[in-house]
Design an enzyme around this catalytic site. Structure first.
Site, PDB file in Angstrom:
ATOM      1  N   HIS A   1     109.992  44.838  50.870  1.00 42.83           N
ATOM      2  CA  HIS A   1     110.081  46.242  50.449  1.00 42.83           C
ATOM      3  C   HIS A   1     111.300  46.411  49.541  1.00 42.83           C
ATOM      4  CE1 HIS A   1     107.980  49.983  51.376  1.00 42.83           C
ATOM      5  NE2 HIS A   1     109.130  50.631  51.272  1.00 42.83           N
TER       6      HIS A   1
ATOM      7  N   ASP B   1     111.308  52.913  45.901  1.00 44.73           N
ATOM      8  CA  ASP B   1     109.995  53.543  45.822  1.00 44.73           C
ATOM      9  C   ASP B   1     109.101  52.653  44.971  1.00 44.73           C
ATOM     10  OD1 ASP B   1     108.004  55.378  46.239  1.00 44.73           O
ATOM     11  OD2 ASP B   1     108.812  56.913  44.893  1.00 44.73           O
TER      12      ASP B   1
ATOM     13  N   GLY C   1     103.213  45.930  44.601  1.00 45.41           N
ATOM     14  CA  GLY C   1     102.633  44.795  45.321  1.00 45.41           C
ATOM     15  C   GLY C   1     101.172  44.591  44.997  1.00 45.41           C
TER      16      GLY C   1
ATOM     17  N   TYR D   1      94.538  47.763  57.416  1.00 42.57           N
ATOM     18  CA  TYR D   1      95.521  47.174  56.489  1.00 42.57           C
ATOM     19  C   TYR D   1      96.933  47.291  57.063  1.00 42.57           C
ATOM     20  CZ  TYR D   1      98.380  46.848  52.205  1.00 42.57           C
ATOM     21  OH  TYR D   1      99.322  46.522  51.264  1.00 42.57           O
TER      22      TYR D   1
END
Length: 362
Positions: free
Chosen positions: A195, A199, A205, A237
């Site tokens: 991450h 933002d 990804g 997911y």
């Protein structure tokens, strides 16, 4: 150190995973997924005009990927402004179209340099519309939207994040013995777990997934988009992503991603078949107008679901009255619908638009 959802996961294990990620079940599913991707790639290469897919599929991917992040716009809006991102477009439409721009910028980048953390930074910057870099400030937490309790806290500290991104890139390029689709699934988990940005991580990804498949030679162009599958299975997911973190449950995650690839490739192949059947029908309908057997006009009608008079003038080398007459005749024949857009008129290939937007995944 034991993982805790409310503490930065600076001990996120480096790649490759220490467990077997190419289990018998995974390899069987990978064979099917690879076959579906190969069939899609060959079908796309056989298309007389590749722009039919290259113009449309990335827009659909941009819409679906943005929708996952609650940035909602309509297909109508996206195609209406795809050729002309004017000030009339809503902010959500402009933001979604930046996803398409980021995708093609990423494709250009991997033609000249290996996919890396730099690629991810460039992609994220384009998606966000501003210069981005890896996070340095603490406080990033992924929380339950209702209870606001922490679900996951990614690694913190610029140095830690850069180290893990470097390992992520090394895995992508240094694990040739691993099936490329399995490698993509593992790398996608790792990127989302790192991450790295304040933002735009999800959209970045998902673009990187496409870039990895093109870079591995599985696809000649970005015509496979996984975001619609992810929307349809959004709970699975996120659950499977978290299960890798919490339990090291790699096999269910990789199987999920392979299923996403296979289902999406099969659905896109069905769209190609339907598009080619519609092109044959519209070709006959064009021949019945004063345009006659004009292949350039047919290309205009299928390179974008929305055509402008100016598109026909430029592509077909005809006057404005002639271009207008051709398009009006196709409206009268029911092939196109026309709508006003400011001072302009848009001519909608509604049959093509229906094929693009329908759900072929069942």
């Amino acid at each position: 150190m034991t993982w805790r959802p409310d503490e930065p996961y600076n001990t996120l294990p480096l790649l490759p995973p220490t467990v077997d990620i190419e289990t018998v079940a995974v390899l069987k599913r990978a064979i099917d997924a690879r076959a579906a991707v190969a069939a899609l790639d060959q079908a796309a290469l056989r298309m007389p005009n590749p722009a039919v897919l290259l113009n449309a599929i990335p827009i659909l991917e941009a819409q679906a990927s943005s929708e996952i992040e609650n940035i909602v716009t309509t297909t109508d809006e996206l195609f209406r402004y795809a050729q002309d991102e004017s000030d009339l477009a809503a902010p959500e439409t402009k933001e979604t179209l930046r996803y398409r721009t980021a995708l093609f910028a990423g494709l250009d980048s991997i033609q000249s340099r290996p996919l890396s953390a730099t690629t991810a930074i460039q992609v994220c910057s384009t998606v966000q519309g501003r210069e981005m870099d890896v996070r340095n400030l603490p406080g990033t937490i992924i929380a339950n939207p209702v209870t606001r309790t922490a679900i996951y806290t990614p690694p913190q500290g610029g140095g830690v994040i850069r180290e893990k991104l470097a390992n992520w890139a090394d895995f992508i390029h240094g694990s040739a013995e691993i099936d490329p689709l399995v490698r993509m699934a593992v790398a996608h988990y790792q990127f989302e777990a790192i991450h790295p940005f304040a933002d735009g991580n999800g959209r970045t990804g998902r673009i990187l997934n496409i870039l990895m498949m093109v870079d591995a030679g599985l696809l000649a162009s970005p015509i496979l988009y996984l975001s619609r599958f992810i929307i349809a299975h959004k709970d699975d997911y996120y659950r499977l992503l978290l299960n890798v973190t919490r339990d090291g449950a790699w096999e269910p995650w990789v199987l999920f991603m392979l299923s996403a690839v296979e289902a999406t490739a099969t659905a896109t192949l069905a769209k190609i078949d339907a598009i080619q059947a519609l092109q044959a029908t519209v070709r006959d309908q064009v021949r019945a107008t004063s345009a006659g057997a004009n292949s350039d006009l047919l290309d205009v009608l299928f390179e974008q679901p929305y055509a402008r008079i100016a598109n026909v003038i430029q592509r077909c080398g005809v006057s404005r009255p002639t271009a207008t007459k051709w398009l009006n005749e196709l409206v009268d024949a029911g092939v196109l619908r026309d709508v006003k857009a400011g001072r302009d008129r848009l001519f909608i290939n509604h049959g093509f638009l229906e094929i693009l937007t329908r759900d072929d995944q069942g």
